[in-house]
Design a protein around this motif. Structure first.
Motif, short mmCIF file in Angstrom:
data_model
loop_
_atom_site.label_atom_id
_atom_site.label_comp_id
_atom_site.label_asym_id
_atom_site.label_seq_id
_atom_site.Cartn_x
_atom_site.Cartn_y
_atom_site.Cartn_z
N MET A 4 0.80 -1.20 0.00
CA MET A 4 0.00 0.00 0.00
C MET A 4 0.85 1.27 0.00
SD MET A 4 -3.17 -0.33 -0.21
CE MET A 4 -3.58 -1.83 -1.01
N ASP A 5 2.13 1.11 -0.28
CA ASP A 5 2.99 2.29 -0.34
C ASP A 5 2.55 3.23 -1.46
OD1 ASP A 5 4.56 1.61 1.78
OD2 ASP A 5 6.11 0.62 0.57
N TRP A 6 2.03 2.67 -2.55
CA TRP A 6 1.61 3.51 -3.66
C TRP A 6 0.46 4.42 -3.25
CZ3 TRP A 6 -3.37 3.16 -5.35
CH2 TRP A 6 -4.09 2.03 -4.96
N LEU A 7 -0.42 3.94 -2.37
CA LEU A 7 -1.55 4.75 -1.91
C LEU A 7 -1.06 5.90 -1.04
CD1 LEU A 7 -4.64 5.00 -1.99
CD2 LEU A 7 -4.72 3.55 0.04
N ILE A 8 -0.07 5.64 -0.22
CA ILE A 8 0.48 6.69 0.64
C ILE A 8 1.13 7.77 -0.20
CG2 ILE A 8 2.21 7.18 2.41
CD1 ILE A 8 1.68 4.31 3.47
N TRP A 9 1.96 7.36 -1.17
CA TRP A 9 2.67 8.35 -1.99
C TRP A 9 1.73 9.09 -2.92
CZ3 TRP A 9 6.94 10.20 -0.38
CH2 TRP A 9 7.79 9.42 0.39
N THR A 10 0.74 8.40 -3.45
CA THR A 10 -0.25 9.07 -4.29
C THR A 10 -1.06 10.07 -3.48
OG1 THR A 10 -0.39 7.10 -5.68
CG2 THR A 10 -2.17 8.72 -5.88
N GLY A 11 -1.45 9.68 -2.28
CA GLY A 11 -2.18 10.58 -1.40
C GLY A 11 -1.35 11.79 -1.01
#
Length: 71
Positions: free
Chosen positions: A1-8
Protein backbone atom coordinates in the motif's frame (compact mmCIF):
# COMPACT_ATOMS: atom_id res chain seq x y z
CA UNK A 1 0.00 0.00 0.00
CA UNK A 2 2.99 2.29 -0.34
CA UNK A 3 1.61 3.51 -3.66
CA UNK A 4 -1.55 4.75 -1.91
CA UNK A 5 0.48 6.69 0.64
CA UNK A 6 2.67 8.35 -1.99
CA UNK A 7 -0.25 9.07 -4.29
CA UNK A 8 -2.18 10.58 -1.40
CA UNK A 9 0.81 12.71 -0.46
CA UNK A 10 1.06 13.99 -4.04
CA UNK A 11 -2.67 14.76 -4.17
CA UNK A 12 -2.47 16.55 -0.84
CA UNK A 13 0.54 18.53 -2.00
CA UNK A 14 -1.38 19.57 -5.13
CA UNK A 15 -4.20 20.81 -2.90
CA UNK A 16 -1.79 22.81 -0.78
CA UNK A 17 -0.28 24.28 -3.95
CA UNK A 18 -3.75 25.36 -5.05
CA UNK A 19 -4.29 26.96 -1.63
CA UNK A 20 -1.10 28.96 -2.04
CA UNK A 21 -2.31 30.01 -5.50
CA UNK A 22 -5.59 31.20 -3.94
CA UNK A 23 -3.73 33.33 -1.42
CA UNK A 24 -1.58 34.93 -4.11
CA UNK A 25 -4.61 35.43 -6.38
CA UNK A 26 -6.57 37.17 -3.61
CA UNK A 27 -3.66 39.45 -2.73
CA UNK A 28 -3.21 40.38 -6.39
CA UNK A 29 -6.96 40.94 -6.78
CA UNK A 30 -7.04 43.33 -3.83
CA UNK A 31 -4.18 45.32 -5.32
CA UNK A 32 -5.55 45.46 -8.86
CA UNK A 33 -9.29 45.83 -8.22
CA UNK A 34 -10.87 48.82 -9.92
CA UNK A 35 -13.95 48.93 -7.72
CA UNK A 36 -15.79 46.90 -5.11
CA UNK A 37 -17.86 44.96 -7.64
CA UNK A 38 -14.74 43.85 -9.51
CA UNK A 39 -13.06 42.85 -6.25
CA UNK A 40 -16.12 40.90 -5.13
CA UNK A 41 -16.28 38.96 -8.41
CA UNK A 42 -12.59 38.07 -8.24
CA UNK A 43 -12.78 36.99 -4.62
CA UNK A 44 -15.85 34.84 -5.29
CA UNK A 45 -13.80 32.98 -7.90
CA UNK A 46 -10.98 32.60 -5.37
CA UNK A 47 -13.40 31.21 -2.78
CA UNK A 48 -14.64 28.53 -5.19
CA UNK A 49 -11.09 27.48 -6.03
CA UNK A 50 -10.23 27.56 -2.33
CA UNK A 51 -13.03 25.12 -1.45
CA UNK A 52 -11.96 22.82 -4.27
CA UNK A 53 -8.34 22.95 -3.10
CA UNK A 54 -9.37 22.12 0.45
CA UNK A 55 -11.40 19.16 -0.80
CA UNK A 56 -8.48 17.86 -2.86
CA UNK A 57 -6.12 18.26 0.09
CA UNK A 58 -8.48 16.41 2.44
CA UNK A 59 -8.92 13.63 -0.11
CA UNK A 60 -5.15 13.24 -0.32
CA UNK A 61 -4.81 13.11 3.45
CA UNK A 62 -7.54 10.48 3.64
CA UNK A 63 -5.65 8.42 1.07
CA UNK A 64 -2.50 8.66 3.21
CA UNK A 65 -4.35 7.58 6.34
CA UNK A 66 -6.03 4.65 4.57
CA UNK A 67 -2.69 3.62 3.11
CA UNK A 68 -1.06 3.69 6.55
CA UNK A 69 -3.87 1.64 8.11
CA UNK A 70 -3.70 -0.95 5.33
CA UNK A 71 0.08 -1.36 5.59
Amino acid sequence: MDWLIWTGAAVSLAGVGALVWCILFAMRARREARDEIDLRARLQHAVLVNFGALAVSVLGLMMVVVGIFMS
